[in-house]
Write an enzyme that holds these catalytic residues in place. Sequence first.
Site, PDB file in Angstrom:
ATOM      1  N   ASN A 192       1.219  10.663 -28.436  1.00 37.79           N
ATOM      2  CA  ASN A 192       0.801   9.275 -28.665  1.00 37.79           C
ATOM      3  C   ASN A 192       1.941   8.346 -28.278  1.00 37.79           C
ATOM      4  O   ASN A 192       3.054   8.463 -28.805  1.00 37.79           O
ATOM      5  CB  ASN A 192       0.421   9.068 -30.126  1.00 37.79           C
ATOM      6  CG  ASN A 192      -0.201   7.696 -30.319  1.00 37.79           C
ATOM      7  OD1 ASN A 192      -1.395   7.500 -30.106  1.00 37.79           O
ATOM      8  ND2 ASN A 192       0.628   6.724 -30.669  1.00 37.79           N
ATOM      9  N   TYR A 237      14.975   3.056 -14.431  1.00 28.78           N
ATOM     10  CA  TYR A 237      15.779   2.551 -13.312  1.00 28.78           C
ATOM     11  C   TYR A 237      17.072   1.960 -13.854  1.00 28.78           C
ATOM     12  O   TYR A 237      17.051   1.090 -14.724  1.00 28.78           O
ATOM     13  CB  TYR A 237      14.962   1.484 -12.581  1.00 28.78           C
ATOM     14  CG  TYR A 237      15.593   0.932 -11.332  1.00 28.78           C
ATOM     15  CD1 TYR A 237      16.070   1.787 -10.339  1.00 28.78           C
ATOM     16  CD2 TYR A 237      15.673  -0.427 -11.126  1.00 28.78           C
ATOM     17  CE1 TYR A 237      16.629   1.273  -9.180  1.00 28.78           C
ATOM     18  CE2 TYR A 237      16.226  -0.951  -9.962  1.00 28.78           C
ATOM     19  CZ  TYR A 237      16.701  -0.094  -8.996  1.00 28.78           C
ATOM     20  OH  TYR A 237      17.241  -0.611  -7.845  1.00 28.78           O
ATOM     21  N   ARG A 272     -10.718 -17.062  19.881  1.00 34.81           N
ATOM     22  CA  ARG A 272     -11.471 -17.761  18.836  1.00 34.81           C
ATOM     23  C   ARG A 272     -11.265 -17.165  17.440  1.00 34.81           C
ATOM     24  O   ARG A 272     -11.764 -17.685  16.457  1.00 34.81           O
ATOM     25  CB  ARG A 272     -12.967 -17.785  19.197  1.00 34.81           C
ATOM     26  CG  ARG A 272     -13.298 -18.862  20.220  1.00 34.81           C
ATOM     27  CD  ARG A 272     -14.746 -18.804  20.631  1.00 34.81           C
ATOM     28  NE  ARG A 272     -15.005 -17.656  21.498  1.00 34.81           N
ATOM     29  CZ  ARG A 272     -16.215 -17.176  21.730  1.00 34.81           C
ATOM     30  NH1 ARG A 272     -17.261 -17.691  21.145  1.00 34.81           N
ATOM     31  NH2 ARG A 272     -16.363 -16.146  22.548  1.00 34.81           N
TER      32      ARG A 272
END
Length: 454
Positions: free
Chosen positions: A373, A383, A13
């Site tokens: 900053n 990458y 169920r």
Amino acid sequence: MQIVILAAGQGKRMNSRLPKVLQPLAGQSLLGHVLQTSRALAPQALCVVYGHGGDQVRAALDAPDLRWAEQTQQLGTGHAVQQAMPALAGEGSVLVLYGDVPLIRTQTLRELLNAAGDSRVALLTVTLDEPAGYGRILRDAAGKVLAIVEEKDADAGQKAIREVNTGILCAPAHLLCDWLARLRNDNAQGEYYLTDVIGMAVGDGVEVVARQPAQAWEVLGVNNKAQLAELERVHQANLARELLEAGVTLRDPTRIDIRGELVCGRDVEIDVGCVFEGRVTLADGVKVGAHSVLRDVRVGEGTEIKPFCHFDGAEIGAGGVLGPYARLRPGTVLAEDVHVGNFVELKNAQVAAHSKANHLAYVGDATVGSRVNIGAGVITCNYDGANKHRTVIGDDAFIGSDCQLVAPVTVGAGATLGAGTTLTQDAPVEALTLSRTRQLSITGWQRPVKKPKA
Ligand code: UD1
Ligand code: CA
């Protein structure tokens, strides 16, 4: 004491490919909850009876302390327990639990075990307004438990009984073994009922005692997604109450989801709609803004997380200000007083104290010094299509807006990068580095004009 957990039912169920006992509740499988509760009782043996989808169940939860007994055909709860008996010792007692009854409390089981002692059978029962479907507890005039009769085998008078069997029981191992061997399936369902051992115990002069759980939800089972969702709410409400009792401020205790372990210090505030996964630790005074998702994160004292943040596998220092809409990915470590603003993504970046990246930046595979900053729109190009490379930024560097730092590359301490710089070589300390075509203005230049339509 030894524990048998019945988990062979198919759970049709649920309408799911995932076996029922692997369905998650608060981020942990149903069976995982029962195992956790079982382990808290330090049993001498812990045996799971598996059937349908058993390989998947074993693969998901196998551990050195577990024994597995296969029930190839579901011939009834008594038959199921019988499959576990060869894996257990003949002495001591056996506690029977269910892989789809996830919220049973350790304390309730301790009381049941105490009631059973070495020689009695102890049964966990509840009294329901609507007992239909459950096995009924038959007692004699003096109130002694005599037997359990299943709904389908009960007569009208028995069906009127409101005290029902939860299924959880504890019995001496050697007696249980004997009774299971004597079970017959000549009943309405043609099954070997575990419940029949109660009548056998009484027949053999063994005392049967009944105990009740402190709360009815402890013994609720899961057969479908609606019941799973109901128990999820019960469990989340319990977790929220524990947090409130510990002094955590929850803007709305019905709107928090904890799918793992959430550890909070003093005066932590959590706004609505937050999800906590894995292990999350919030130190004193941490504020978590609305609709944030935190997974495996440690947050230092006094840090403020504004709404809509998504943090995964990160360590955040004290006094930080993060978000709204900040994303921290695994390997990110922020020291104290680091500010990470909207639409800033950090991955595997270690940022030292007092540094800021307030707007629209990607900082991946980077080591960032103190008081740095990082301007709006800055990205580390980590990458190259094949490998990842690191970017190192020294203390007090100022990275102008919209710079691309093509890794591997190092920005020296105190260096300034002019806005829009594409940094492909190291930037020396203290100097201003720019990569920009010089600005050009052409006076008297004419804009093109639109040709008239023919
Ligand atoms: C059982 C009890 C009933 C009790 C009810 C509480 C019996 C005969 N009846 O009824 O008195 O009120 O639980 O919910 O015990 N299972 C197996 N192998 C089997 C059969 C069942 O592992 O062959 C497992 C199921 O996965 C489930 C549990 O045992 O977790 C209970 O089985 P279920 O068929 O739901 O029992 P009920 O008929 O509801
Ligand atoms: Ca049932």
